[in-house]
Design a protein around this motif. Structure first.
Motif, PDB file in Angstrom:
ATOM      1  N   SER A  33       0.692  -1.075   0.165  1.00 39.96           N
ATOM      2  CA  SER A  33      -0.157  -0.060   0.030  1.00 39.96           C
ATOM      3  C   SER A  33       0.852   1.169   0.041  1.00 39.96           C
ATOM      4  N   VAL A  34       2.144   1.193   0.469  1.00 38.90           N
ATOM      5  CA  VAL A  34       3.034   2.251   0.480  1.00 38.90           C
ATOM      6  C   VAL A  34       4.458   1.632  -0.011  1.00 38.90           C
ATOM      7  N   TRP A  49       1.482   5.454  -3.241  1.00 39.02           N
ATOM      8  CA  TRP A  49       0.527   4.783  -2.296  1.00 39.02           C
ATOM      9  C   TRP A  49      -0.692   4.591  -2.969  1.00 39.02           C
TER      10      TRP A  49
END
Length: 298
Positions: free
Chosen positions: A42-43, A248
């Motif tokens: 996600s990041v 992200w």
């Protein structure tokens, strides 16, 4: 006497209500149980380069580096009990979300959840009591755009985070963290230079609520550079500040819009009289004054 007897129950009831209002039942702090629904991709960090030579990036794997740990997604809101801003923001136990600060519902994140791979609690307030997690809140923002840097308070001196770095979270799913290439001169001129370094960088994302009854949830994504150095030995020049870019997404939140986010960094300090090496780790000397500032507060 009859009048007094007539109103005595009312007076007693009023006293009981007043007593109950003045002495509410305390909320027992409860650690949050990680639901384990977050994902490391996600990041991610996609590029990093010395801040004084952006044309010479560090060779990273194709696709970049995902976060090393995550916590969440947690239902509800990550808002603190009182103010979201830690103060003095020196990494003390209970001062801020990642340091075990209480949320509005009386719950808290175990401050040791990311203290892995060589990271430990530190004696920041009390040199004889290693209980402080050491997380500094660099700043926060609503939605996307440029982050508002927080401050670090050392007695009468205040360090403005915006003076040493700039963070942007872009609506196209990218982010950037720029460390001032002249930060060593900036901090040493103020008498703040010290041998220390940041070894972790964490992003806290809060999803927008779908309705007044749905607060969206939140999660923490941590980059532990001790882990990354072991995975990519020799990839980094540890003598200078870096500038990062990354990606992200809100996939862990079902694609909801972002409500707000905050950025944190962890600054380990030496707990002995042996000086730390004159090199710095990834985030570079851009922020290494904070360890010195904490010791000055003691």
């Amino acid at each position: 006497m009859q009048i007094f007897s007539k109103y005595l129950p009312v007076v007693a009831l009023g006293f009981t209500l007043a007593s109950a209002y003045a002495a509410p039942v305390p909320v027992t702090p409860t650690p949050i149980t990680n639901t384990g629904t977050c994902t490391l991709d996600s990041v991610s960090i996609t590029t990093m380069a010395p801040s004084n030579d952006l044309s010479s990036p560090v060779p990273l794997p194709s696709g970049g580096i995902n976060s090393t740990h995550c916590f969440g997604v947690i239902a509800g809101n990550d808002a603190q009990n009182g103010s979201n801003a830690p103060a003095p923001n020196l990494g003390y136990l209970g001062d801020g979300l990642l340091n075990g600060g209480l949320l509005k519902d009386g719950k808290y994140v175990d401050p040791g959840v990311f203290l892995v791979d060589g990271s430990t609690y530190q004696p920041l307030q009390d040199p004889n009591n290693a209980v402080d997690p050491g997380w500094i809140m660099l700043g926060a923002m609503e939605g996307t755009g440029t982050m508002n840097g927080y401050t670090v308070q050392n007695g009468s001196f205040t360090l403005d985070i915006d003076s040493v770095l700039t963070f942007n979270l872009n609506s196209n799913g990218t982010w950037s963290l720029q460390i001032n290439a002249d930060v060593v001169d900036i901090l040493s001129a103020a008498g703040l230079f010290d041998r220390s370094y940041f070894d972790q960088l964490a992003f806290v994302f809060k999803a927008g609520s779908g309705s007044k009854d749905n607060e969206g949830g939140w999660a923490i994504y941590d980059f532990n550079f001790n882990t990354l150095l072991n995975a990519f030995p020799g990839a980094f020049d540890l003598t200078q500040p870096y500038t990062f870019t990354g990606k992200w997404n809100m996939d862990d939140f079902g694609g909801k819009q972002i409500s707000h986010m905050s950025l944190w960094a962890r600054d380990p300090i030496s707990t002995t009289n042996v000086p730390l090496p004159g090199t710095v780790l990834l985030l570079g000397v851009g922020l290494l004054a904070l360890g010195f500032m904490r010791r000055k507060v003691q």
